[in-house]
Design an enzyme around this catalytic site. Sequence first.
Site, short mmCIF file in Angstrom:
data_model
loop_
_atom_site.label_atom_id
_atom_site.label_comp_id
_atom_site.label_asym_id
_atom_site.label_seq_id
_atom_site.Cartn_x
_atom_site.Cartn_y
_atom_site.Cartn_z
N LEU A 186 -6.88 24.09 -1.52
CA LEU A 186 -7.87 22.99 -1.36
C LEU A 186 -7.52 21.76 -0.90
O LEU A 186 -8.27 20.82 -0.72
CB LEU A 186 -8.42 22.80 -2.85
CG LEU A 186 -9.14 23.80 -3.57
CD1 LEU A 186 -9.71 23.42 -4.83
CD2 LEU A 186 -10.55 24.18 -2.86
N ASP A 242 4.46 21.80 2.20
CA ASP A 242 3.76 20.58 1.68
C ASP A 242 4.90 19.53 1.76
O ASP A 242 4.55 18.16 2.05
CB ASP A 242 3.37 20.62 0.15
CG ASP A 242 1.92 21.20 0.29
OD1 ASP A 242 1.08 20.54 1.02
OD2 ASP A 242 1.75 21.88 -0.48
N GLU A 300 2.24 31.64 -13.99
CA GLU A 300 3.64 31.22 -13.36
C GLU A 300 3.49 29.49 -13.76
O GLU A 300 4.52 28.86 -13.81
CB GLU A 300 3.68 31.18 -11.95
CG GLU A 300 4.04 32.59 -11.59
CD GLU A 300 3.14 33.21 -11.04
OE1 GLU A 300 1.85 33.23 -11.48
OE2 GLU A 300 3.29 34.36 -9.92
N PRO A 352 -17.62 26.34 -11.79
CA PRO A 352 -16.04 26.61 -11.66
C PRO A 352 -15.29 25.34 -12.04
O PRO A 352 -14.33 25.52 -12.75
CB PRO A 352 -16.09 26.93 -10.31
CG PRO A 352 -17.20 27.49 -9.75
CD PRO A 352 -18.45 26.41 -10.48
N LYS A 381 -23.13 14.93 -13.31
CA LYS A 381 -22.86 15.98 -14.27
C LYS A 381 -21.33 16.36 -14.34
O LYS A 381 -21.12 16.79 -15.38
CB LYS A 381 -23.48 17.16 -13.49
CG LYS A 381 -23.60 18.37 -14.26
CD LYS A 381 -24.62 19.32 -13.73
CE LYS A 381 -24.63 20.48 -14.39
NZ LYS A 381 -25.32 21.75 -13.45
N GLY A 388 11.73 31.33 15.70
CA GLY A 388 11.55 32.84 15.01
C GLY A 388 12.63 33.66 14.67
O GLY A 388 13.66 33.26 15.19
N CYS A 446 14.54 25.88 18.79
CA CYS A 446 15.36 26.90 18.25
C CYS A 446 15.22 28.33 19.02
O CYS A 446 15.72 28.31 20.10
CB CYS A 446 14.95 27.02 16.74
SG CYS A 446 16.32 27.34 15.52
N GLU A 506 21.21 39.10 18.02
CA GLU A 506 20.36 39.16 16.84
C GLU A 506 19.35 40.15 17.26
O GLU A 506 19.15 41.13 16.27
CB GLU A 506 19.46 37.93 16.78
CG GLU A 506 18.42 38.11 15.60
CD GLU A 506 17.55 36.72 15.22
OE1 GLU A 506 17.50 35.87 16.33
OE2 GLU A 506 16.78 36.70 14.34
N HIS A 525 15.28 21.29 15.32
CA HIS A 525 13.63 21.52 15.04
C HIS A 525 13.32 20.11 14.83
O HIS A 525 13.00 19.37 13.89
CB HIS A 525 13.45 22.05 13.59
CG HIS A 525 13.71 23.70 13.58
ND1 HIS A 525 12.64 24.53 14.09
CD2 HIS A 525 14.72 24.42 13.16
CE1 HIS A 525 13.16 25.71 14.04
NE2 HIS A 525 14.13 25.67 13.43
N GLU A 532 10.23 18.83 15.43
CA GLU A 532 9.02 18.81 14.88
C GLU A 532 9.20 18.55 13.40
O GLU A 532 8.06 18.00 12.70
CB GLU A 532 8.22 20.23 14.92
CG GLU A 532 8.79 21.44 14.29
CD GLU A 532 10.08 22.23 14.98
OE1 GLU A 532 10.47 21.79 15.67
OE2 GLU A 532 10.19 23.38 14.42
N1 GLN Z 1 16.57 33.86 14.88
C1 GLN Z 1 17.17 32.54 15.64
C2 GLN Z 1 18.60 32.15 14.69
O1 GLN Z 1 18.81 32.70 13.65
C3 GLN Z 1 16.34 31.17 15.84
C4 GLN Z 1 16.05 30.61 14.58
C5 GLN Z 1 15.01 29.83 14.50
O2 GLN Z 1 14.05 29.91 15.48
N2 GLN Z 1 14.80 29.04 13.43
O3 GLN Z 1 19.43 31.63 15.30
#
Ligand code: GLN
Length: 531
Positions: A15, A71, A150, A191, A224, A354, A381, A405, A507, A509
């Site tokens: 929400l 969050d 929980e 609700p 209400k 990723g 990354c 990897e 990162h 971001e």
């Molecule tokens: N999989 C890659 C690593 O472990 C990149 C990690 C990521 O993008 N956060 O280095």
Amino acid sequence: MRKYIFVTGGVLSGLGKGVISSSIGLLFKLQGYKVSLQKIDPYVNVDAGTMNPYEHGEVFVTRDGKETDLDIGRYERFLDEELTASNYITTGQVYWNVIRKERSGKYLGQTVQIIPHITDEIKRLIERPLEESDAEIGVIEIGGTVGDIESLPFLEALRQMKDELPREDTFFVHVTLLPRLTTSDELKTKPTQHSVKELRGIGIQPNAIVARCDKPLPESVKQKIGLFCDVPLQNVIEDPDLPSIYHAPLLMSEHQLHHRIAEGLNIAKRETPLQEWASLVHRVEHPERRVRIGIVGKYVELRDSYISISEALLHAGAHENVHADIEWISSEDLSKGCAAEQLHGLHGIVIPGGFGHRGVEGKLEAVEYARTNGVPYFGLCLGMQCAVIEFARNVLGWKAANTTENDLDTPYPVIALLEEQTHVTQKGGTMRLGVYESALAAGSISANCYGQETIAERHRHRYEFNPAFRDQLEAAGLRVTGTSANGQLVEIVELDGHPWFVAVQFHPEFTSRFLSPHPLFRGFIRSCLDQ
Ligand code: GLN
């Protein structure tokens, strides 16, 4: 002074309790109070590091390397402050602590129970960030929905705190949903009544209700809710759908939620300077220009998986007076030879972080397209690792180049496991995590964006640019423009002769905020505008 504002949720999850908690935190910070924001996640996971982004969205990383719920990122973006591991609690962490104490003999002779041992530990963890940051006001958001099994020990701990502390030291905000029946165009309060009943059953009476709804609430509906939930009418606050989440503090301030809370907590109602925030919101909602940015990722079905990135683009855009229209492109759908068609017309391409092999080949297609067509490219990354692999394969002709990897036997392991990672077997909290310093090359795009040559950025990875290939890659035009402070690890690469090709191992971001966007995102958006 120490005051506690607890934010609970009713009816269903999702929400926007995080947005309300962040807005409350911001409104008190702007009044000059020292605020601490904390999220309680009732999952049994010890932290968010092992959770699937498909289900829970992005894993956010704090300065001190804690893998948290998204969050926490939202809190940082609103408050413009760095939070730490203490600002995030999970059931797993609470039990972990209690069990460790039990094993070390701390409770010798006692029967260890949910009440008081678990609830005492919860109370200790709630106090901790306030003590560490010397905060006067703690805003504590309880994840999930009232009624979940929980969350019971957490709500019980809050109930105890309410009774142990003076009455004016705690304030409960309950966020609920008012569904609209389309057939009769009627807003239903039942609700909400039920979730408040549930909360009261636990011994907690909310002091204010924030009601999520599709449109502003008629007075009769507020009355209400006030009557049935035993909340003063002026403490029933509507929360209709907004054009942007950053509008929420403006709306909550208009409805004086912060003043109602201040009255309940018996603290001064101070002026809340929101002009700067409001003018940025205006820019977000009425942009002068637009750019099309493609985010090529594996989890694009759940946008929350990349929330810090889309927010960072929004922040940079707000400051550059341009709106980034994001096109979500599934890397698995980017097929060989067709990428140009699929990516045509984008003003910039971002490849986010990723894990695993799925979608990587599609990402490499996107890098090649950006590199060969002069389209601004920002790799984050894994997006940096892909830039290196693509360059090795297509510029140096090392067709089998890869990250270990995804291919342990590659003859060209241009991305390989960090030395410190070679013996790691445990999952969760074991990657290279948190803030590390980097040194930037003078005159590089990165150094120009930052306006300085030493930076500190957050990391979350196991693999890195393999230094064994550095000389050959650099000689061919992939410039290393950022390294770890000791010069050993490659943190940033840029491409000679390309308008804007920056790929970073960290990162950025995670440190972009609404009021202060990240310099690399700003630089990227500016280069997209030049397109
Ligand atoms: N999989 C890659 C690593 O472990 C990149 C990690 C990521 O993008 N956060 O280095």
